[in-house]
Design an enzyme around this catalytic site. Structure first.
Site, PDB file in Angstrom:
ATOM      1  CE  LYS A   1       2.361  -2.255  -4.388  1.00  0.00           C
ATOM      2  NZ  LYS A   1       2.019  -1.915  -2.992  1.00  0.00           N
TER       3      LYS A   1
ATOM      4  N   GLY B   1      -4.584  -4.248  -3.804  1.00  0.00           N
ATOM      5  CA  GLY B   1      -5.580  -3.224  -4.139  1.00  0.00           C
ATOM      6  C   GLY B   1      -4.814  -1.974  -4.487  1.00  0.00           C
ATOM      7  CG  HIS B   2      -2.061  -1.904  -6.994  1.00  0.00           C
ATOM      8  ND1 HIS B   2      -1.131  -2.406  -7.860  1.00  0.00           N
ATOM      9  CD2 HIS B   2      -1.805  -2.502  -5.805  1.00  0.00           C
ATOM     10  CE1 HIS B   2      -0.353  -3.260  -7.215  1.00  0.00           C
ATOM     11  NE2 HIS B   2      -0.749  -3.343  -5.972  1.00  0.00           N
TER      12      HIS B   2
ATOM     13  CD  GLN C   1       0.878  -8.812  -2.840  1.00  0.00           C
ATOM     14  OE1 GLN C   1       1.530  -9.397  -3.688  1.00  0.00           O
ATOM     15  NE2 GLN C   1      -0.389  -8.511  -3.030  1.00  0.00           N
TER      16      GLN C   1
ATOM     17  CG  ASP D   1      -1.883  -1.183   1.202  1.00  0.00           C
ATOM     18  OD1 ASP D   1      -2.245  -1.646   0.111  1.00  0.00           O
ATOM     19  OD2 ASP D   1      -2.225  -1.664   2.305  1.00  0.00           O
TER      20      ASP D   1
HETATM   21  P1  GDP Z   1      -0.881   0.444  -3.552  1.00  0.00           P
HETATM   22  O1  GDP Z   1      -1.470  -0.834  -3.111  1.00  0.00           O
HETATM   23  O2  GDP Z   1       0.594   0.514  -3.296  1.00  0.00           O
HETATM   24  O3  GDP Z   1      -1.208   0.816  -4.966  1.00  0.00           O
HETATM   25  O4  GDP Z   1      -1.540   1.583  -2.613  1.00  0.00           O
HETATM   26  P2  GDP Z   1      -3.091   1.703  -2.204  1.00  0.00           P
HETATM   27  O5  GDP Z   1      -3.849   2.178  -3.371  1.00  0.00           O
HETATM   28  O6  GDP Z   1      -3.562   0.481  -1.518  1.00  0.00           O
HETATM   29  O7  GDP Z   1      -2.997   2.808  -1.073  1.00  0.00           O
HETATM   30  C1  GDP Z   1      -2.484   4.079  -1.307  1.00  0.00           C
HETATM   31  C2  GDP Z   1      -3.571   5.136  -0.995  1.00  0.00           C
HETATM   32  O8  GDP Z   1      -2.985   6.402  -0.894  1.00  0.00           O
HETATM   33  C3  GDP Z   1      -4.608   5.271  -2.100  1.00  0.00           C
HETATM   34  O9  GDP Z   1      -5.845   5.559  -1.522  1.00  0.00           O
HETATM   35  C4  GDP Z   1      -4.095   6.443  -2.919  1.00  0.00           C
HETATM   36  O10 GDP Z   1      -5.139   7.119  -3.612  1.00  0.00           O
HETATM   37  C5  GDP Z   1      -3.535   7.311  -1.826  1.00  0.00           C
HETATM   38  N1  GDP Z   1      -2.386   8.178  -2.198  1.00  0.00           N
HETATM   39  C6  GDP Z   1      -1.420   7.971  -3.107  1.00  0.00           C
HETATM   40  N2  GDP Z   1      -0.481   8.918  -3.041  1.00  0.00           N
HETATM   41  C7  GDP Z   1      -0.869   9.777  -2.055  1.00  0.00           C
HETATM   42  C8  GDP Z   1      -0.314  10.951  -1.479  1.00  0.00           C
HETATM   43  O11 GDP Z   1       0.773  11.422  -1.833  1.00  0.00           O
HETATM   44  N3  GDP Z   1      -1.033  11.546  -0.485  1.00  0.00           N
HETATM   45  C9  GDP Z   1      -2.222  11.059  -0.031  1.00  0.00           C
HETATM   46  N4  GDP Z   1      -2.844  11.721   0.941  1.00  0.00           N
HETATM   47  N5  GDP Z   1      -2.756   9.939  -0.530  1.00  0.00           N
HETATM   48  C10 GDP Z   1      -2.096   9.302  -1.526  1.00  0.00           C
HETATM   49  P1  IMO Z   2      -0.909  -4.113  -2.314  1.00  0.00           P
HETATM   50  O1  IMO Z   2      -0.463  -4.634  -3.652  1.00  0.00           O
HETATM   51  C1  IMO Z   2      -0.945  -4.596   2.042  1.00  0.00           C
HETATM   52  C2  IMO Z   2      -0.783  -8.704   3.566  1.00  0.00           C
HETATM   53  C3  IMO Z   2      -2.018  -9.174   4.305  1.00  0.00           C
HETATM   54  C4  IMO Z   2      -1.408 -10.159   5.258  1.00  0.00           C
HETATM   55  C5  IMO Z   2      -0.296 -10.793   4.436  1.00  0.00           C
HETATM   56  C6  IMO Z   2      -0.687 -12.115   3.784  1.00  0.00           C
HETATM   57  O2  IMO Z   2      -2.219  -3.427  -2.327  1.00  0.00           O
HETATM   58  O3  IMO Z   2       0.195  -3.318  -1.659  1.00  0.00           O
HETATM   59  P2  IMO Z   2      -2.271 -12.788   1.751  1.00  0.00           P
HETATM   60  O4  IMO Z   2      -3.735 -12.533   1.533  1.00  0.00           O
HETATM   61  O5  IMO Z   2      -1.385 -12.231   0.690  1.00  0.00           O
HETATM   62  O6  IMO Z   2      -1.968 -14.217   2.055  1.00  0.00           O
HETATM   63  O7  IMO Z   2      -1.936 -11.983   3.110  1.00  0.00           O
HETATM   64  O8  IMO Z   2       0.023  -9.859   3.419  1.00  0.00           O
HETATM   65  N1  IMO Z   2      -1.020  -8.183   2.201  1.00  0.00           N
HETATM   66  C7  IMO Z   2      -1.033  -6.879   1.888  1.00  0.00           C
HETATM   67  N2  IMO Z   2      -0.907  -5.785   2.670  1.00  0.00           N
HETATM   68  N3  IMO Z   2      -1.058  -4.452   0.696  1.00  0.00           N
HETATM   69  C8  IMO Z   2      -1.157  -5.550  -0.102  1.00  0.00           C
HETATM   70  O9  IMO Z   2      -1.160  -5.461  -1.449  1.00  0.00           O
HETATM   71  C9  IMO Z   2      -1.183  -6.820   0.492  1.00  0.00           C
HETATM   72  N4  IMO Z   2      -1.292  -8.079   0.001  1.00  0.00           N
HETATM   73  C10 IMO Z   2      -1.172  -8.896   1.054  1.00  0.00           C
HETATM   74  O10 IMO Z   2      -2.668  -8.121   4.958  1.00  0.00           O
HETATM   75  O11 IMO Z   2      -0.785  -9.468   6.323  1.00  0.00           O
HETATM   76 MG    MG Z   3      -2.961  -1.572  -1.813  1.00  0.00          MG
END
Ligand code: GDP
Ligand code: IMO
Ligand code: MG
Length: 431
Positions: free
Chosen positions: A16, A40-41, A229, A13
């Site tokens: 990316k 979840g991106h 991840q 998270d």
């Molecule tokens: P990923 O899994 O690495 O793609 O990240 P996620 O989407 O799960 O979580 C990142 C969250 O941060 C999302 O809700 C983005 O919209 C938000 N986000 C990304 N860059 C920024 C930032 O610079 N500031 C803030 N406040 N939110 C951001």
């Molecule tokens: P993105 O791509 C954050 C964590 C789970 C758990 C561990 C194992 O959005 O960054 P799994 O279901 O893969 O067997 O869970 O890994 N986990 C993540 N945490 N972002 C993710 O993906 C994750 N994918 C798995 O919360 O601790």
């Molecule tokens: Mg994510």
């Protein structure tokens, strides 16, 4: 030959999705090489928010081909939902998405198994998986005998294969499932009907992506690899056993995609300017207090896939130095700098203390990681809204000092700074 990859340097998270979407116009092909619906991106474009689980974040660029490679585990129902949702929002998916026939398929018994197993921790704390069947699906892939790959959905022996696997799974899982009803998860006929239906709909996207990518490399196409991840969740190099079931650090790019390692010539490490973690496992800089809650509120730190509140804490330079080296990072993207803007003071973990000794390496065993005491440096907050800042020079001096210190501690430059979720809210440091 030009391959760039984006790798999360913490526990996932790191944003990316935002970064990949932003960079995608510079590439012809975007490649997802691991994980599945556990990811979840999020991509934010003006008022539109897209949440992607399997499909690369390059899909919003109508000129990029998006490739899901053998290292990914695909839940057909979830990916179809993603396809439908994108298509209904006028995103061009049909011509721009390829799914490897070698990718393994998440089946209902994997999800049932994830639920049964994650509730039975051997060492006191459960992993807290996303319950998407990821671990059981990878376990069957490595075990080989009970695995189903996407290409198998189109083979004449598909129904037979499912029937045999279900009969074995019934015997294997029955001991664990005292109070659970596995009848749906192990109903071979209805699963076959359902999965054959998914197969029909997915067929236009399915191909052997390995020669496609190798040809693209021979033709000097530009490839962007999208990590999922984060490196601390890497099965071999992360905080085992509190990890995911694939290689989520930079070392996984080649194995998952089928592209030789020498084809990746640039690695961008993505990190938040603080740290979050979802699920179980040690987290030395966690702030299970009002500081952590403040970060959670300001950063809206709730899981994109499961909605779980993310655990929040300070930036851990020991951990990120480790994962940046492990992943061969050239430069970093430091995200969420706007969130830190509202804090009166900010801490960075610069080393650990373990058994009274100062250490600067990341322990290999979680029991040691659990026992470390972070050594912090405290930095003044800058107390200025940076969400509208677009150049490095316009950042407040204290924010620049923080970034410089992070770069120094990690040993890699900060090339990109993010000050909000939108594409526009990004600073390219050297431009
Ligand atoms: P990923 O899994 O690495 O793609 O990240 P996620 O989407 O799960 O979580 C990142 C969250 O941060 C999302 O809700 C983005 O919209 C938000 N986000 C990304 N860059 C920024 C930032 O610079 N500031 C803030 N406040 N939110 C951001
Ligand atoms: P993105 O791509 C954050 C964590 C789970 C758990 C561990 C194992 O959005 O960054 P799994 O279901 O893969 O067997 O869970 O890994 N986990 C993540 N945490 N972002 C993710 O993906 C994750 N994918 C798995 O919360 O601790
Ligand atoms: Mg994510």
């Amino acid at each position: 030959m030009s391959g760039t990859c984006v790798i999360g340097l913490q526990w996932g998270d790191e944003a990316k999705g935002k970064l990949v979407d932003l960079l995608t116009t510079q590439f012809e092909i975007v490649v997802r090489f691991l994980g599945g619906a556990n990811a979840g991106h999020t991509v934010v474009v003006g008022d539109e928010v897209y949440k992607l689980h399997h499909i690369p974040s390059g899909i919003l660029n109508p000129k990029a081909v998006n490739v899901v490679t053998p290292g990914v585990v695909i839940n057909p129902a979830t990916i179809l939902k993603e396809i439908d949702s994108l298509t209904s929002r006028n995103i061009k998916v049909a011509e721009n998405l390829m799914l490897s026939d070698r990718a393994h398929v998440v089946c209902p018994w994997h999800i049932a198994e994830d639920r049964l197993m994650d509730g039975e921790p051997v060492s006191g704390e459960s992993i807290g998986t996303t319950l998407r069947g990821i671990g059981p699906c990878y376990r069957d892939k490595v075990g080989r005998s009970f695995a189903i790959r996407l290409g198998d959905l189109f083979r004449p022996d598909f129904r037979d294969k499912v029937a045999k696997i279900v009969s074995i799974k019934r015997r294997l899982l029955s001991g664990l499932a005292e109070n659970s009803d596995l009848s749906d998860a192990l109903n071979a006929d209805s699963i076959c009907d359902e999965y054959e239906g998914y197969g029909e709909r997915l067929k236009p996207y399915v191909a052997d992506t390995t020669p496609f990518l190798l040809d693209a490399i021979d033709a000097d196409k530009r490839l962007l690899f999208e990590g999922a991840q984060g490196a601390l969740l890497d099965i071999d190099h992360g905080t085992f056993p509190f990890v995911t079931s694939s290689n989520s650090s930079g070392v996984g790019v080649a194995a998952g995609s089928g592209v030789p390692p020498r084809c990746v010539d640039r690695v961008i490490g993505v990190a938040k300017s603080y740290t979050t973690r979802v699920g179980g496992g040690p987290f030395p800089t966690e702030q299970d207090n009002e500081h952590g809650q403040r970060i959670r509120d300001l950063g809206n730190e709730y899981g994109t896939t499961t909605g779980r509140p993310r655990r929040c804490g300070w930036f851990d330079a020991v951990a990120v130095r480790y994962t940046a080296r492990l992943s061969g990072v050239d430069g970093m993207a430091l995200m969420m700098m706007d969130v830190l803007s509202q804090l009166p003071e900010i801490k960075i973990c610069i080393a650990y203390e373990l058994d009274g000794k100062r250490i600067d390496h990341f322990p290999s065993h979680v029991d040691d990681l659990r026992r470390v005491e972070p050594v912090y440096e405290t930095w003044p907050g800058w107390n200025v809204d940076v969400t509208g800042v677009r150049t490095y020079a316009d950042l407040p001096a204290d924010a620049r000092k923080y970034l410089d210190r992070v770069a120094e501690l990690v040993g890699r430059p900060v090339d990109i700074v993010s000050v909000g979720p939108d594409r526009e809210q990004t600073i390219f440091v050297n431009e």
